[in-house]
Design a protein around this motif. Structure first.
Motif, PDB file in Angstrom:
ATOM      1  N   ASP A  65       0.827  -1.203   0.000  1.00 24.76           N
ATOM      2  CA  ASP A  65       0.000   0.000   0.000  1.00 24.76           C
ATOM      3  C   ASP A  65       0.865   1.260   0.000  1.00 24.76           C
ATOM      4  O   ASP A  65       0.500   2.281  -0.603  1.00 24.76           O
ATOM      5  N   ASP A 116      -4.200  -1.649  11.359  1.00 20.10           N
ATOM      6  CA  ASP A 116      -4.568  -0.829  10.202  1.00 20.10           C
ATOM      7  C   ASP A 116      -5.028  -1.750   9.071  1.00 20.10           C
ATOM      8  O   ASP A 116      -4.222  -2.248   8.298  1.00 20.10           O
ATOM      9  N   THR A 147      -6.084  -1.288   6.280  1.00 16.28           N
ATOM     10  CA  THR A 147      -5.712  -0.882   4.921  1.00 16.28           C
ATOM     11  C   THR A 147      -4.273  -1.269   4.580  1.00 16.28           C
ATOM     12  O   THR A 147      -3.867  -1.158   3.423  1.00 16.28           O
ATOM     13  N   GLU A 151      -1.227  -3.328   3.446  1.00 26.76           N
ATOM     14  CA  GLU A 151      -1.093  -4.461   2.534  1.00 26.76           C
ATOM     15  C   GLU A 151       0.368  -4.901   2.496  1.00 26.76           C
ATOM     16  O   GLU A 151       1.240  -4.137   2.097  1.00 26.76           O
ATOM     17  N   LYS A 198      -1.941  -5.468  10.169  1.00 26.62           N
ATOM     18  CA  LYS A 198      -3.247  -5.355   9.518  1.00 26.62           C
ATOM     19  C   LYS A 198      -4.368  -5.233  10.543  1.00 26.62           C
ATOM     20  O   LYS A 198      -5.382  -4.566  10.297  1.00 26.62           O
ATOM     21  N   LYS A 210       0.880   4.274  -2.733  1.00 25.68           N
ATOM     22  CA  LYS A 210       0.719   5.657  -2.289  1.00 25.68           C
ATOM     23  C   LYS A 210       1.828   6.550  -2.837  1.00 25.68           C
ATOM     24  O   LYS A 210       1.578   7.694  -3.260  1.00 25.68           O
TER      25      LYS A 210
END
Length: 565
Positions: free
Chosen positions: A205, A347, A349, A351, A344, A209
């Motif tokens: 992730d 959080d 989100t 990955e 995870k 970003k």
């Protein structure tokens, strides 16, 4: 030269994530000694009427002793072991299985969760040994030399079930490591070399970003690590993230491990490898290590590695990881269970994805594998029923790997309660968890689960739960699914890009005497180089001292061992 210090951590995590992942003596003709019920009736076969012919008893590998027998043992129990209310190591699903199915009552003389090797050393020196116990490779050699344990060659051949023999023969070197002068003096705790795989785990992730490409080379890894340090991937407008996880144990551990990093430089630490001439040399003192250490020093100076790594163990580094402060970690295939799932959980989100072992140049990196056997099961010389060890292993194999396997009853309950540490003896297939991944890959692709074992079906259900929106079930996706380490492991296996441990078995004489000091010198040198307290050229000084202070003698002994195989 050493058996990896990963053992304790791997054992701890294995009980959290693996659902399957242990006697023909001089008294055998004594009528007062209990015999397996299958041999009491001469196998039910009548003697042939043909002169000179005889009937061989048909031994049932799972036959029950009648009357029951008592076998003494000692155990190394992890501090994390737990029991149902009212149960204990003497009273649990496995102790009852041993008694009800085999007629074997296990009497534990003592158990330990911290000083087992030391207590076994005392028992060996005093001669006060239980019937069945586990030892390391050095202790095994001591017992053999002192004539304190049974030769298991015949009882293994007679009593091991076909499936037990199949599993134990999966990696012949493991059984060979317990053989002395052609005699099988112990049974190894067989395992899979692939389970020692180290891969690169990255916050996928964060890649998205920061609009970074997935790594193909080590140079890509360096750029990603720098971006994770300097470009605020957690979005809190603070300079508080690190690119690369690292603990004080450097390459010795299952998490935040430098082994994969070194492998990217074609350096293979803590293992014996063949050089171009075919001689065995120690990987930690080869020139490739110097370049890897120099790069780590550069990353440390750039703030990509925590300045305090040298005083932090895996638990402390995990805290930073879980709080979202680290984006890259080399580690084991089972890291999704610990500590990545915890990230995870904090959080959803987040990955994490495995990316294999990128190389520093156009030469493909190899996957370094450890010798999987670190423990051996032995029987005291003169024990009444040495075959009991083999029968205990048979029931483990039957309950874990056969068509009759019952995972929820014997390994992990429906509510997640773990029984994995209860069996006295253990073994697992050489293909290990790679095979589970391949079976799940086919089932996830086709939707056909008919060929999955009960264990694999459990993983499949968890993966489907994750894909249906349950982030708490990601562990199984991370361990066995598309984002797991196994596609990269298989790629290396298929490409014959494997670096095995070329030396195994009991330590040589000089190893036993010098290993501790040589390892201490290595760890101190590597740490000081990474922290910039020493120049990378200090590696050359370390190598010279390593050779002078025992390394040359060890190399000579190792190559003599190899020549005699």
């Amino acid at each position: 030269m050493r058996h990896s210090k990963m053992k304790s951590l791997i054992a701890l995590v294995t009980i959290c994530v693996l659902l399957i992942t242990t006697a023909c003596s001089d008294k055998k003709n004594d009528s007062n000694v209990a015999k397996p019920s299958e041999s009491a009736s001469a196998s039910g076969a009548e003697a042939s009427s043909t002169p000179g012919a005889s009937a061989e008893p048909q031994i049932d590998p799972l036959g029950k002793y009648d009357p029951p027998i008592e076998v003494t043992a000692v155990r190394d129990l992890p501090a994390s072991i737990a029991f149902r209310e009212g149960e204990s190591i003497d009273n649990n699903v496995w102790s009852r299985e041993y008694e009800e199915r085999l007629g074997i009552k296990i009497k534990y003389l003592w158990t330990s969760n911290s000083d087992y090797p030391q207590r076994i050393n005392v028992a060996i020196a005093s001669g006060e040994l239980p019937d069945i116990f586990s030892v390391n490779a050095l202790q095994l050699k001591q017992l053999v030399d002192a004539g304190q344990i049974e030769d298991l060659t015949q009882v293994y051949e007679q009593y091991a079930s076909p499936l037990t023999k199949q599993i134990m023969a999966g990696d012949p070197n493991q059984m060979a490591s317990a053989a002395f002068d052609g005699k099988q003096m112990a049974l190894p705790r067989a395992g899979s070399p692939y389970d020692s795989s180290q891969v690169l785990w990255i916050r996928a992730d964060w890649l998205k970003k920061l609009e970074l490409s997935e790594p193909q080379t080590m140079e890509d890894v360096f750029k990603i690590a720098e971006a994770f340090t300097t470009q605020d991937p957690d979005g809190n407008q603070k300079n508080d993230t690190f690119g690369l996880a690292l603990t004080k144990d450097l390459q010795q551990g299952g998490f935040a491990n430098l082994q994969g990093f070194f492998n990217g430089f074609h350096a293979y630490t803590d293992t014996w490898v063949k050089d171009d001439s075919g001689q065995l040399v120690y990987g930690s003192v080869q020139p490739e290590m110097k370049a890897a250490l120099a790069k780590l020093q550069e990353m440390y100076k750039g703030g990509i590695i925590d300045k305090e790594f040298a005083v932090k163990d895996g638990s402390k580094v995990m805290e930073a990881l879980v709080s979202g402060k680290i984006g890259i970690s080399y580690g084991a295939w089972w890291n999704p269970a610990w500590p990545l799932q915890a990230v995870k959980d904090q959080d959803p989100t987040a990955e994490w994805k495995a990316y294999g072992i990128p190389s520093i140049d156009d030469k493909a990196s190899k996957l370094q594998l450890a010798f999987p056997t670190y423990e051996y099961y032995v029987v005291k010389k003169g024990a009444a029923n040495p075959e009991a060890l083999v029968k205990l292993l048979n029931v483990l194999v039957e309950n874990g790997y056969s068509d009759n396997a019952d995972i929820t009853k014997y390994f992990i309950a429906e509510d997640g309660f773990l029984y994995n540490n209860y069996p006295l003896v253990y073994a697992s297939p050489a293909e290990g968890n790679l095979a589970i991944h391949l079976h799940l890959k086919d089932a996830l692709s086709s939707g056909d689960i008919s060929k999955l074992t009960g264990e694999e079906k459990g993983y499949y259900d968890k993966i489907m739960a994750y894909r249906a929106g349950d982030p708490a079930s990601w562990t199984n996706e991370g361990m066995y699914g598309v984002d797991s380490a196994w596609p990269y492991v298989k790629e290396k296996v298929d490409g014959s890009l494997i670096q095995n441990q070329e030396f195994f078995g009991a330590p040589t004489t000089t190893m036993s005497q010098r290993t501790a000091n040589l390892e201490k010198m290595m760890m101190e040198t590597f740490t000081k180089i990474i922290m910039g307290e020493k120049s990378p050229d200090e590696f050359d000084v370390f190598v010279a001292n390593w050779h002078k202070l025992g390394g040359d003698d060890i190399m000579k002994e190792v190559n003599e061992w190899a020549a005699g195989r």
